[in-house]
Design an enzyme around this catalytic site. Structure first.
Site, PDB file in Angstrom:
ATOM      1  N   GLY A  63       7.091  -6.086  11.747  1.00 50.81           N
ATOM      2  CA  GLY A  63       8.171  -4.998  12.057  1.00 50.81           C
ATOM      3  C   GLY A  63       9.167  -5.618  13.148  1.00 50.81           C
ATOM      4  N   ASP A  83       0.928  -1.147  -0.006  1.00 53.87           N
ATOM      5  CA  ASP A  83      -0.110  -0.159   0.025  1.00 53.87           C
ATOM      6  C   ASP A  83       0.957   1.362   0.012  1.00 53.87           C
ATOM      7  OD1 ASP A  83      -2.037   1.827   0.406  1.00 53.87           O
ATOM      8  OD2 ASP A  83      -2.774   1.218   2.143  1.00 53.87           O
ATOM      9  N   HIS A  84       1.472   1.550  -1.292  1.00 53.84           N
ATOM     10  CA  HIS A  84       2.400   2.616  -1.414  1.00 53.84           C
ATOM     11  C   HIS A  84       1.776   3.518  -2.653  1.00 53.84           C
ATOM     12  CE1 HIS A  84       5.506   1.917   1.732  1.00 53.84           C
ATOM     13  NE2 HIS A  84       5.538   0.863   1.417  1.00 53.84           N
ATOM     14  N   GLY A 140       3.417   3.082   9.392  1.00 57.79           N
ATOM     15  CA  GLY A 140       3.913   4.146   8.155  1.00 57.79           C
ATOM     16  C   GLY A 140       5.276   4.419   8.760  1.00 57.79           C
ATOM     17  N   GLU A 152       8.850   8.368   4.422  1.00 59.29           N
ATOM     18  CA  GLU A 152       8.612   9.833   4.621  1.00 59.29           C
ATOM     19  C   GLU A 152       8.454  10.772   3.320  1.00 59.29           C
ATOM     20  OE1 GLU A 152      10.251  13.790   7.047  1.00 59.29           O
ATOM     21  OE2 GLU A 152      11.338  12.119   7.029  1.00 59.29           O
TER      22      GLU A 152
END
Length: 309
Positions: free
Chosen positions: A178, A37-38, A106, A109
């Site tokens: 993560g 999802d970018h 998220g 940046e």
């Protein structure tokens, strides 16, 4: 053990490209098709431009029939949690209950800057991430006919109608991954049905799993309830020319891929996957970066998967 194809459409893909990959994934017998999802590419020019993850998954929900569908992962910074819960529940209904959602805090940046999306510091991103998980799961598990409230500092919710998903008791499965040492394992133990190790070797993956299993025990949750998965780039070539061609197509070095990914011959990849199964991995996301090489997906299904339990 199951295998899912994982794509990065921000590098350049149309809906038709994704549909061709998803249908090949389904026909080849894989368990699922997932996408990042970018909105911003990370190399190259990203042509023909970005696509929205949940819009394309809605299309795939109607254009496929069996495979699981989802994100790895949706950024909590991109969308308000209640509308996101509605979107994902809608795609789940459109698919007949085949959706799972990866959700993260998220991190990219430059992507936020490019599209005018606020990018708070890491603590606030995790605070928002935690609150999003509470809102989304709260809406999904509130029975129809009842309402949900959340007294949050970022996302207060008042009298929101419940979104109980008919095909998923307890809500749509959530994937959390993560390398965080404290909050990530805690959130996975509290909210996730699956914990994912992304682009990490087997020994580091073992340590990540240990932390999240310990967090489950701290919450008096059975750690075996949590599916343990791993994602890594795949580059299969049973001869040097094919392996080199596929590595060059994704602008990667063969030796680097062999060291860090699921790369090499079928036998080499089986051996690498075996190291992950030894540390507890039962689900694999195969990052396919050249979306035009559908033979790559079929060849993996034909030559690697049959050698595995």
């Amino acid at each position: 053990m199951d295998f899912r194809i994982f794509t990065e459409p921000q590098q350049g893909a149309t809906y038709d490209d994704l549909l061709a990959v998803a249908r090949t994934t389904e026909d080849a017998g894989f368990d699922g098709f997932f996408r990042s999802d970018h909105f911003l590419h990370m190399s190259g020019d990203g042509a023909p431009g970005p696509t929205d993850a949940w819009i394309t998954l809605a299309g795939l929900a109607r254009d496929t029939s069996r495979i699981r569908l989802g994100t790895l992962v949706t950024a909590a910074t991109f969308r308000l949690p209640a509308p996101l819960a509605i979107q994902v529940a809608g795609v789940d209904q459109m698919s007949g209950g085949r959706v799972e959602m990866g959700l993260g805090a998220g991190w990219f940046e430059a992507e936020h800057t490019a599209y005018g999306i606020p990018f708070p510091d890491v603590k606030e991103r995790f605070d928002r991430f935690e609150e999003q998980l509470a809102v989304i799961t709260g809406l999904w598990t509130t029975p129809r006919g009842e309402t949900f409230d959340h007294d949050g500092s970022h996302y207060p919710i008042v009298d929101a109608p419940g979104l109980g998903a008919p095909d998923h008791r307890g809500g749509i499965p959530i994937i959390i991954g993560g390398t965080g040492k404290r909050r990530t394992p805690e959130l996975a133990a509290r909210y996730a049905s699956e914990f994912n190790s992304v682009f990490r070797p087997a020994d580091e993956t073992r340590d990540l799993y240990a932390r999240v299993r310990a967090a489950c025990e701290d919450r008096h949750r059975d750690p075996d309830e949590l599916t343990l998965s791993a994602a890594n780039v795949v580059c299969l070539g049973n001869d040097d020319a094919t392996l080199r061609r596929r590595a060059e197509a994704i602008s990667r070095d063969v030796d680097e891929l062999r060291a860090s990914g699921f790369a090499g011959s079928s036998d080499e990849i089986v051996d690498k996957i075996g190291r992950f199964t030894e540390v507890g991995t039962t689900r694999f996301y195969l990052q396919v970066l050249d979306l035009g090489d559908l033979d790559h997906i079929e060849e993996f299904a034909a030559t690697v998967v049959p050698q595995l339990p």
